[in-house]
Design an enzyme around this catalytic site. Structure first.
Site, short mmCIF file in Angstrom:
data_model
loop_
_atom_site.label_atom_id
_atom_site.label_comp_id
_atom_site.label_asym_id
_atom_site.label_seq_id
_atom_site.Cartn_x
_atom_site.Cartn_y
_atom_site.Cartn_z
N GLU A 16 0.58 72.83 2.08
CA GLU A 16 0.03 71.56 1.59
C GLU A 16 -0.24 71.62 0.09
O GLU A 16 -0.07 70.64 -0.62
CB GLU A 16 -1.27 71.22 2.34
CG GLU A 16 -1.07 70.97 3.82
CD GLU A 16 -0.25 69.72 4.11
OE1 GLU A 16 0.94 69.69 3.73
OE2 GLU A 16 -0.78 68.78 4.72
N THR A 67 2.23 62.18 -1.93
CA THR A 67 0.79 62.41 -1.82
C THR A 67 0.20 62.76 -3.19
O THR A 67 -0.87 62.28 -3.55
CB THR A 67 0.52 63.54 -0.80
OG1 THR A 67 1.03 63.12 0.46
CG2 THR A 67 -0.97 63.83 -0.65
N1 HSE Z 1 -6.13 63.61 2.88
C1 HSE Z 1 -4.82 63.62 2.31
C2 HSE Z 1 -4.72 62.47 1.33
C3 HSE Z 1 -3.81 63.45 3.39
O1 HSE Z 1 -5.09 61.37 1.70
O2 HSE Z 1 -4.31 62.67 0.19
C4 HSE Z 1 -2.38 63.45 2.94
O3 HSE Z 1 -1.55 63.37 4.07
#
Ligand code: HSE
Length: 308
Positions: free
Chosen positions: A130, A183
């Site tokens: 991530e 993201t």
């Molecule tokens: N919590 C993260 C965001 C999740 O909202 O950036 C990304 O899938």
């Protein structure tokens, strides 16, 4: 005898769930990637196949590769691993594409080595994937992918994951308008401070959602699916968001919000029939404005990642 190879289903996930930015997530059942992880005598990790998406196969540039290397660095395993990735989840769709690949790699390797690591440790390794994907090692997609059901990241330091009850009649509808939102980009536009007034509203809803999930109070779940902090900013990136949301609610959804960092939009409904009606209502909006979409109706996947 220990296996040499394992094939896994890596579920898609909805992160944030409106009020729980970076802390809440849930695993889906009807959509996910497939991966094959194989032991090989030579050291290191190699991505030998990647289908379905145009993503790098160099180990250090691939989220599964990076997660796998972080696991390997923590054990004295003598050989190495080959990984095949069959992507069914589109990258940048907001339903945990990178988390699925990262968890698939570490869960598969762990299983082939006789499970030396706990699920919590696997979350830590998968978070490295991530970090590569979004610049931040968030756990709200990888935790539900590994634990199944709903999960809460109670704390990042130290990492503390709390599995949460999944009400049996709860169904998710997810629509993915065919645009890509990275993201990393949708995190850059967020404010880094919040007002006390917004905080009060937000943690009231987080508590309400957790209570609703445990007591299987569907109306309380619905009332708590409100986001005062992130949705007002990120929804600007998603065409037709307000209309999709109001149509989903009119069709009977308990609540509706952005799935992860978007552009997918999720709804929760009580029962699969309502979830399908909600899917039709959401589709209708994108048909009218002429945007292609994918739609998924899914029960909650309480097992998480599994061998297939
Ligand atoms: N919590 C993260 C965001 C999740 O909202 O950036 C990304 O899938």
């Amino acid at each position: 005898m220990m296996k040499e190879e394992i094939k896994v289903f890596c579920p898609a996930t909805i992160a944030n769930i409106s009020c729980g930015f970076d802390v809440l997530g849930v695993a889906l059942d009807s959509v996910g990637d497939e991966m094959v992880v194989r032991k090989v005598p030579s050291k290191g990790v190699h991505i030998t196949k990647l289908t379905g998406q145009d993503l790098p196969t160099e180990t250090h540039l691939n989220v599964a590769g990076v997660a796998a290397l972080s696991l390997l660095a923590e054990c004295d395993y003598d050989g190495g691993f080959e990984i095949e990735i069959f992507k069914k989840i589109k990258a940048g769709s907001g339903i945990g594409s990178s988390a699925a690949s990262s968890t698939g790699a570490v869960w598969g390797m762990n299983a082939l080595m006789g499970n030396p690591f706990s699920k919590l440790e696997l979350v830590k390794f998968a978070m490295e994937g991530e970090r590569l994907a979004s610049g931040v090692a968030h756990a709200d997609n990888v935790a539900p992918a590994l634990f199944g059901g709903f999960t809460l990241v109670r704390s990042y330091d130290p990492l503390d994951i709390v599995p949460i009850n999944s009400p049996p009649e709860l169904f998710a509808t997810v629509i993915h308008p065919q645009i890509e939102v990275k993201t990393s980009d949708s995190r850059k536009i967020l404010k880094t401070t919040l007002s006390l007034a917004d905080g009060i509203k937000q943690w009231g809803n987080v508590g309400g959602l957790i209570a609703g999930l445990y007591t299987e109070d569907y109306a309380l779940i619905g009332r708590s699916l409100v986001d005062h902090i992130v949705e007002p900013i990120r929804s600007i990136l998603i065409p037709g968001f307000d209309k999709v949301k109001s149509s989903a609610l009119e069709a009977g959804a308990l609540g509706c919000g952005i799935s992860g960092s978007g552009p997918s939009i999720f709804s929760f409904s009580r029962g699969s029939e309502t979830a399908r009606k909600v899917a039709d209502a959401m589709k209708d909006v994108y048909q009218k404005i002429g945007i292609d979409y994918d739609v998924h109706v899914s029960k909650i996947n309480t097992l998480g990642i599994r061998e297939i």
